[in-house]
Design a protein around this motif. Sequence first.
Motif, PDB file in Angstrom:
ATOM      1  N   UNK A  17       0.810  -1.215   0.000  1.00 33.62           N
ATOM      2  CA  UNK A  17       0.000   0.000   0.000  1.00 33.62           C
ATOM      3  C   UNK A  17       0.840   1.261   0.000  1.00 33.62           C
ATOM      4  N   UNK A  18       1.874   1.291   0.831  1.00 34.87           N
ATOM      5  CA  UNK A  18       2.739   2.474   0.888  1.00 34.87           C
ATOM      6  C   UNK A  18       3.522   2.652  -0.414  1.00 34.87           C
ATOM      7  N   UNK A  31      -2.927  10.488  -3.325  1.00 36.04           N
ATOM      8  CA  UNK A  31      -3.526   9.278  -2.744  1.00 36.04           C
ATOM      9  C   UNK A  31      -3.849   9.490  -1.269  1.00 36.04           C
ATOM     10  N   UNK A  32      -4.843   8.737  -0.808  1.00 32.93           N
ATOM     11  CA  UNK A  32      -5.122   8.626   0.616  1.00 32.93           C
ATOM     12  C   UNK A  32      -5.013   7.154   0.985  1.00 32.93           C
ATOM     13  N   UNK A 119       8.968   8.050   3.759  1.00 33.81           N
ATOM     14  CA  UNK A 119       8.903   8.652   2.418  1.00 33.81           C
ATOM     15  C   UNK A 119       7.480   9.138   2.125  1.00 33.81           C
ATOM     16  N   UNK A 120       6.476   8.372   2.553  1.00 35.92           N
ATOM     17  CA  UNK A 120       5.077   8.783   2.357  1.00 35.92           C
ATOM     18  C   UNK A 120       4.740  10.008   3.198  1.00 35.92           C
ATOM     19  N   UNK A 125       1.695  14.730  -1.610  1.00 35.38           N
ATOM     20  CA  UNK A 125       0.604  14.117  -2.388  1.00 35.38           C
ATOM     21  C   UNK A 125      -0.034  12.920  -1.679  1.00 35.38           C
ATOM     22  N   UNK A 126       0.495  12.558  -0.499  1.00 34.46           N
ATOM     23  CA  UNK A 126       0.016  11.345   0.188  1.00 34.46           C
ATOM     24  C   UNK A 126      -0.569  11.705   1.548  1.00 34.46           C
ATOM     25  N   UNK A 127      -1.797  11.248   1.813  1.00 29.85           N
ATOM     26  CA  UNK A 127      -2.448  11.405   3.114  1.00 29.85           C
ATOM     27  C   UNK A 127      -2.568  10.029   3.752  1.00 29.85           C
ATOM     28  N   UNK A 128      -2.213   9.929   5.027  1.00 31.61           N
ATOM     29  CA  UNK A 128      -2.241   8.644   5.737  1.00 31.61           C
ATOM     30  C   UNK A 128      -3.305   8.710   6.832  1.00 31.61           C
ATOM     31  N   UNK A 129      -4.218   7.740   6.834  1.00 35.28           N
ATOM     32  CA  UNK A 129      -5.318   7.743   7.815  1.00 35.28           C
ATOM     33  C   UNK A 129      -5.387   6.378   8.501  1.00 35.28           C
TER      34      UNK A 129
END
Length: 398
Positions: A17-18, A31-32, A119-120, A125-129
């Motif tokens: 996923x990452x 991406x989220x 890195x994410x 551009x990357x949101x982590x939830x």
Amino acid sequence: MGNQEKEILVIGGGIGGLATALGAAEVGQKTMVLESAPQFGEIGAGIQMGPNAMAVLDRFGLADEIEKYAVFPKRLVLKDVYTAKELSVLDLGDEFKAKYGYPYIVLHRSDLHRVLLEACEKNPSITLVNNQFVETVVESENGVTVTNSNGEQFTGKAVIGADGLRSKTRKYFSDDQPICSHYVAYRGTIHISEISSDANMDDVIMWIGPNLHVVQYPVRRGELYNQVVVFKSNNYKEDSDDWGTPEEMDQVFEGCHPLVETALSFIQRQIRWPMYDREPIANWTKGNITLLGDAAHPMLQYLAQGGCQALEDASYLADMLKEHGENFHQAFLAYQEERIPRTARVQRSARTWGGIIHATDPISILLRNTLLEKKEAKEFEMIDWLYGYKKHLEKVNS
């Protein structure tokens, strides 16, 4: 909200996923990442990364960071679990690196995951939830809507299910179930100072015997020693945990070489890992929804390719997102056209190799050992298809 502002939703914040989020960001897609756990992390112990995986990590600009934690073994060694005789060796030295462009490395899974996560986190551009137990995925004219267990919804322009062996997203493509191999693994790392001086720190060692094996190698710059004990249980019971117990492990490994007995004495016995895969399926894509990594092609670990194939997926998917722009359906179809035959071959080969190393009848064992002993340490033909795969890098920097 206009469609252009929506993100790609990635279900699952593991290695696949990452990496998917990083690949999408590289080609200009936001991406989220929706992860079920309360924090992003990785359980397990060591992981082996062949040159096919290192190529992807390098593509994403992570090779140098990974190398800070990695160990670079000189050989892969198969040994007889009773006699300690070397049955076969694969030389991972300069010729191997020159042929495949990258080294073979081993490291702790949590170190690999942390490098990807950092890195994410740095990528705008990357949101982590976190705490997102995804229950349903529905596509409509407005996009693809994911609903979690609390009834909260996220709508994106596409969904990539990277939610592992027991993927909920996979149910949109197949009603198949994970297949238990009747094997269990016990894993663990111990401090390198606890290992006897007999251990060869330059090798990845696989001790093999009938229906069992043990894998050993150093990780985290050589500070820890990773050990995995695997055996087939004669007491397998569906929907039960009362099989493949530590007591059975001790019985199964009775009479093995003293070095293996020592390994068993250090292994963590609290967590057993029943080993599953699934049959390859012919389609992973429906509209703007697709699968990646173990959600698409869970495999037994005998070729050490589970994480590697997820990284290949992420890289090739990035190429297809670049090529097809906002036409996600076309991008996903092109992605699976390349990846399904490749990953199905790895899934099937992993099963086959498991059968070979765990052979039980004397004739099969004799035949295997005779063939293995004839193979030269620098003979790479057998592994060329696996490590020589270049499709995931064709469009880099183009």
